[in-house]
Design a protein around this motif. Structure first.
Motif, PDB file in Angstrom:
ATOM      1  N   HIS A  16       2.560 -10.754   0.880  1.00 27.53           N
ATOM      2  CA  HIS A  16       2.803  -9.412   1.205  1.00 27.53           C
ATOM      3  C   HIS A  16       2.867  -9.366   2.842  1.00 27.53           C
ATOM      4  O   HIS A  16       3.025  -8.026   3.110  1.00 27.53           O
ATOM      5  CB  HIS A  16       1.517  -8.732   0.642  1.00 27.53           C
ATOM      6  CG  HIS A  16       0.205  -8.942   1.258  1.00 27.53           C
ATOM      7  ND1 HIS A  16      -0.593  -9.628   0.624  1.00 27.53           N
ATOM      8  CD2 HIS A  16      -0.513  -8.696   2.484  1.00 27.53           C
ATOM      9  CE1 HIS A  16      -1.682  -9.820   1.156  1.00 27.53           C
ATOM     10  NE2 HIS A  16      -1.526  -9.193   2.336  1.00 27.53           N
ATOM     11  N   ALA A  17       2.537 -10.359   3.565  1.00 21.13           N
ATOM     12  CA  ALA A  17       2.596 -10.034   4.945  1.00 21.13           C
ATOM     13  C   ALA A  17       4.224 -10.287   5.482  1.00 21.13           C
ATOM     14  O   ALA A  17       4.391 -10.266   6.662  1.00 21.13           O
ATOM     15  CB  ALA A  17       1.742 -10.869   5.690  1.00 21.13           C
ATOM     16  N   VAL A  18       4.961 -10.443   4.536  1.00 15.37           N
ATOM     17  CA  VAL A  18       6.361 -11.134   4.984  1.00 15.37           C
ATOM     18  C   VAL A  18       7.196  -9.819   4.700  1.00 15.37           C
ATOM     19  O   VAL A  18       6.864  -9.029   3.733  1.00 15.37           O
ATOM     20  CB  VAL A  18       6.938 -11.981   3.993  1.00 15.37           C
ATOM     21  CG1 VAL A  18       8.356 -12.155   4.436  1.00 15.37           C
ATOM     22  CG2 VAL A  18       6.146 -13.418   4.349  1.00 15.37           C
ATOM     23  N   PRO A 251       9.205  -2.864  11.767  1.00 17.46           N
ATOM     24  CA  PRO A 251       7.864  -2.327  11.503  1.00 17.46           C
ATOM     25  C   PRO A 251       6.929  -3.096  10.521  1.00 17.46           C
ATOM     26  O   PRO A 251       7.503  -4.205   9.935  1.00 17.46           O
ATOM     27  CB  PRO A 251       8.128  -1.021  10.970  1.00 17.46           C
ATOM     28  CG  PRO A 251       9.328  -1.358  10.174  1.00 17.46           C
ATOM     29  CD  PRO A 251      10.325  -2.381  10.915  1.00 17.46           C
ATOM     30  N   TRP A 252       5.622  -2.710  10.340  1.00 20.15           N
ATOM     31  CA  TRP A 252       4.712  -3.143   9.235  1.00 20.15           C
ATOM     32  C   TRP A 252       5.399  -2.835   8.162  1.00 20.15           C
ATOM     33  O   TRP A 252       5.701  -1.805   7.904  1.00 20.15           O
ATOM     34  CB  TRP A 252       3.236  -2.708   9.687  1.00 20.15           C
ATOM     35  CG  TRP A 252       2.668  -3.248  10.717  1.00 20.15           C
ATOM     36  CD1 TRP A 252       2.606  -2.931  12.340  1.00 20.15           C
ATOM     37  CD2 TRP A 252       1.770  -4.687  10.586  1.00 20.15           C
ATOM     38  NE1 TRP A 252       1.797  -3.873  12.906  1.00 20.15           N
ATOM     39  CE2 TRP A 252       1.515  -4.878  11.940  1.00 20.15           C
ATOM     40  CE3 TRP A 252       1.627  -5.574   9.663  1.00 20.15           C
ATOM     41  CZ2 TRP A 252       0.526  -5.942  12.336  1.00 20.15           C
ATOM     42  CZ3 TRP A 252       0.724  -6.701  10.082  1.00 20.15           C
ATOM     43  CH2 TRP A 252       0.349  -6.969  11.324  1.00 20.15           C
ATOM     44  N   PRO A 253       5.329  -4.001   7.076  1.00 22.16           N
ATOM     45  CA  PRO A 253       5.553  -3.382   5.663  1.00 22.16           C
ATOM     46  C   PRO A 253       4.908  -2.276   5.249  1.00 22.16           C
ATOM     47  O   PRO A 253       3.920  -1.704   5.807  1.00 22.16           O
ATOM     48  CB  PRO A 253       5.030  -4.633   4.980  1.00 22.16           C
ATOM     49  CG  PRO A 253       5.160  -5.997   5.895  1.00 22.16           C
ATOM     50  CD  PRO A 253       4.776  -5.175   7.226  1.00 22.16           C
ATOM     51  N   ALA A 254       5.471  -1.702   4.247  1.00 23.19           N
ATOM     52  CA  ALA A 254       4.852  -0.434   3.898  1.00 23.19           C
ATOM     53  C   ALA A 254       3.409  -0.324   3.515  1.00 23.19           C
ATOM     54  O   ALA A 254       2.637   0.600   3.240  1.00 23.19           O
ATOM     55  CB  ALA A 254       5.813   0.041   2.595  1.00 23.19           C
ATOM     56  N   ALA A 289       2.522   2.208   9.911  1.00 26.89           N
ATOM     57  CA  ALA A 289       2.915   3.743   9.592  1.00 26.89           C
ATOM     58  C   ALA A 289       1.938   4.637   9.101  1.00 26.89           C
ATOM     59  O   ALA A 289       1.127   4.164   8.168  1.00 26.89           O
ATOM     60  CB  ALA A 289       4.123   3.774   8.778  1.00 26.89           C
ATOM     61  N   GLY A 290       1.554   5.823   9.914  1.00 26.84           N
ATOM     62  CA  GLY A 290       0.505   6.738   9.428  1.00 26.84           C
ATOM     63  C   GLY A 290      -0.890   6.424  10.031  1.00 26.84           C
ATOM     64  O   GLY A 290      -1.662   7.308   9.930  1.00 26.84           O
ATOM     65  N   ARG A 291      -0.890   5.211  10.738  1.00 30.10           N
ATOM     66  CA  ARG A 291      -2.460   4.995  11.028  1.00 30.10           C
ATOM     67  C   ARG A 291      -2.483   5.540  12.591  1.00 30.10           C
ATOM     68  O   ARG A 291      -1.518   5.300  13.636  1.00 30.10           O
ATOM     69  CB  ARG A 291      -2.533   3.357  11.380  1.00 30.10           C
ATOM     70  CG  ARG A 291      -3.936   2.944  11.831  1.00 30.10           C
ATOM     71  CD  ARG A 291      -4.977   3.193  11.018  1.00 30.10           C
ATOM     72  NE  ARG A 291      -4.756   2.660   9.745  1.00 30.10           N
ATOM     73  CZ  ARG A 291      -5.524   2.656   8.658  1.00 30.10           C
ATOM     74  NH1 ARG A 291      -6.516   3.530   8.574  1.00 30.10           N
ATOM     75  NH2 ARG A 291      -5.373   1.928   7.517  1.00 30.10           N
ATOM     76  N   THR A 292      -3.493   6.258  12.728  1.00 30.98           N
ATOM     77  CA  THR A 292      -3.652   6.846  14.238  1.00 30.98           C
ATOM     78  C   THR A 292      -4.204   5.912  15.221  1.00 30.98           C
ATOM     79  O   THR A 292      -4.949   5.160  14.929  1.00 30.98           O
ATOM     80  CB  THR A 292      -4.726   8.029  14.254  1.00 30.98           C
ATOM     81  OG1 THR A 292      -4.054   8.952  13.286  1.00 30.98           O
ATOM     82  CG2 THR A 292      -5.054   8.513  15.719  1.00 30.98           C
ATOM     83  N   GLN A 293      -3.617   5.783  16.483  1.00 32.92           N
ATOM     84  CA  GLN A 293      -4.038   4.852  17.309  1.00 32.92           C
ATOM     85  C   GLN A 293      -5.286   5.317  17.725  1.00 32.92           C
ATOM     86  O   GLN A 293      -5.653   6.331  17.980  1.00 32.92           O
ATOM     87  CB  GLN A 293      -2.882   4.675  18.446  1.00 32.92           C
ATOM     88  CG  GLN A 293      -1.584   4.224  18.211  1.00 32.92           C
ATOM     89  CD  GLN A 293      -0.640   4.286  19.474  1.00 32.92           C
ATOM     90  OE1 GLN A 293      -0.987   4.172  20.324  1.00 32.92           O
ATOM     91  NE2 GLN A 293       0.816   4.184  19.035  1.00 32.92           N
TER      92      GLN A 293
END
Length: 510
Positions: A16-18, A251-254, A289-293
């Motif tokens: 899942h990390a690919v 980007p990072w996978p969904a 995506a969606g993660r607040t820094q």
């Protein structure tokens, strides 16, 4: 001791990390449309029937039910005591033991380094027994059928590896994350995840000193799958990067993305009181995506404050601590084109970059909104000398005519002669902030590198109501955190930055 280059990685990168590949097919448009409609119907049916879904602001948090419990957790160094009127919080040691006993399926730990035994100090310190007990309980988990995964920052050549090797031999899976190569920082995060249901996040490292010789603060959350599974996405990102040659996906996978952030926090009941909660993460490159820094979360808590901002942190610097400025000189690329070539900056250039992002935001809150700011900073032999002029500058904003309200104090953990010989101990290691609206419990010190290059995380809990009258017997987590700050601020262990006679001989190398 073998150098780090000999430390093996055990498991391959999970599938899942690919990054997913695009599908190719030969079907016609009608078939494709039919498949899309079928998938949409199945998705809507799942939303209607699924009992374990989580929702953001305005949604249904019944997936976590009313069972979510949050507990403030502290390590109070041996030899310290507070006034009789203060309410003690559960210890980090007791909380970790409880989590280990509760684990039935899995335990994931994100960590900076491991020294749970006293082998690294050579002091024969009896208080190391608590750390050694935690390690022994951890080593027994695989025998109980509990899958243990540890993500740890890449150890330096001198870092002890005995604990990590013992974990591997017990059956735990260990991955070292090479953040120096990936981002120029380290994996500074400190959290536990148990059975995808319980969690701990806070300032305590996997170090015996964090249980008995260093002042720590964190939070434990129980029976709250929504929160635990969201924090699990941050762990999975570390885990995916913990294989040789791993690269940060763009980007990072969904499946690493989240719906819970500063704009749409998870609304749920914590200890029977309404709360809006989310996890932030740093550095930006590790935020899906969606993660607040983490920096954005911290600044948003400051910006939302209307009455006060109280901060307790080990170090506060409007500079970088570990990265240095570079200047560019003209070099030539392969085609003869001029390219900037970074070179080390010689003296008299400053050793660190100026990074006033948080400092400026605090000053703006004081001047523009008349918010009261209090800053409680750790004082110990490793405090950087450059920190104190900045702290004095911040405190100097206070003015009786303008009524700007700023105060800075230094917190000093006392030490006996024997305790003073323990390396890297006897310090207030807290990393939190509390306002009249929110509690922020993090894992990072407040200087530039921690937010731009180093991996950290924070729990942000917005609670504007009081727990009074709910029958819980305690305040909200925000109210409890405020009480901890007031206790420390007014204790005999804190000294005003304007009273150097009390702190100057204790802060910084002598």
């Amino acid at each position: 001791m073998r150098p780090h280059s000999a430390y093996k990685q055990l498991e391959p990168l999970p599938d899942h990390a690919v990054l997913p590949k695009r599908c190719r097919g030969g079907g016609g448009p009608a078939l494709l449309l039919a498949l899309l409609l079928l998938l949409l119907l199945l998705f809507l049916l799942h939303l209607r029937l699924s009992p374990d879904r989580c929702h953001g602001a305005g949604g249904d948090a019944r997936a976590c039910g009313a069972s979510c419990r949050i507990v403030l957790v502290e390590s109070i160094p041996e030899g310290m005591s507070f006034s009789a009127g203060s309410t003690p919080n559960p210890s980090t040691f007791a909380t970790w033991l409880h989590l280990l006993g509760a684990a039935t399926r899995s335990l994931d730990i994100a960590s900076f380094y491991w020294t749970m035994t006293n082998e690294d100090t050579g002091t024969a310190e009896p208080s190391a027994a608590q750390g050694e007990q935690i390690l022994q309980e951890l080593l027994r988990l695989p025998q109980r059928g509990v899958a243990v995964r540890v993500a740890v920052s890449r150890p330096s050549a001198k870092a002890p590896l005995n604990d990590l090797r013992a974990l591997e031999q017990s059956g735990a899976a260990v991955r070292t994350v090479d953040l120096p190569r990936l981002t120029g920082g380290v994996l500074h995060t400190k959290f536990w995840l148990v059975d995808g249901t319980h969690l701990y996040v806070g300032s305590a490292n996997m170090d015996w000193r964090s249980l008995t010789q260093v002042k720590e603060l964190g939070a434990a959350v129980y029976d709250c799958a929504c929160l635990a599974q969201d924090l699990g996405k941050i762990f999975e990102a570390y885990w995916a990067l913990g294989v040789p040659g791993a690269a940060i996906p763009v980007p990072w996978p969904a499946n690493y993305s989240t719906a819970f952030n500063a704009e749409t926090p998870l609304e749920l009941q914590l200890n029977g009181t309404g709360a809006a909660v989310y996890f932030s993460s740093s550095p930006p490159a590790l935020c899906a995506a969606g993660r607040t820094q983490d920096l954005s979360a911290l600044l948003s808590v400051i910006d939302a404050a209307e009455a006060f901002v109280d901060i307790a942190v080990m170090s506060f610097l409007p500079t970088t601590e570990f990265s240095h400025p570079q200047r560019s000189v003209c070099g030539c690329g392969s085609a003869g084109d001029p390219v900037p070539v970074p070179v080390p900056v010689p003296k008299p250039f400053p050793p660190h970059r100026f990074w006033p992002v948080i400092d400026n935001r605090l000053r703006r809150a004081v001047v523009e909104r008349r918010v009261r700011v209090r800053l409680l900073v750790g004082c110990w032999r490793h405090s950087q000398a450059t920190m104190f002029p900045f702290l004095k500058s911040l405190a100097a904003i206070a003015d009786n005519r303008t009524h700007y309200s700023v105060a800075v104090r230094l917190f000093m953990v006392p030490a006996s002669a024997a305790q003073a010989r323990i390396p890297y101990a006897r310090v207030n290691h807290n990393k939190y902030m509390v306002t009249e609206k929110a509690a922020y419990i993090g894992t990072s010190n407040w200087s530039g590198d921690y937010f731009t290059q180093t991996a950290g995380s924070a729990l942000v809990v917005n609670q504007t109501v009081s727990a009074a009258g709910t029958g819980t017997g305690t305040g909200t987590i925000r109210e409890q955190l405020e009480a901890v700050f007031e206790r420390d601020w007014s204790s005999q262990y804190s000294a005003d930055i304007g009273d150097p006679e009390r702190w100057q001989s204790l802060c910084g190398s002598r």
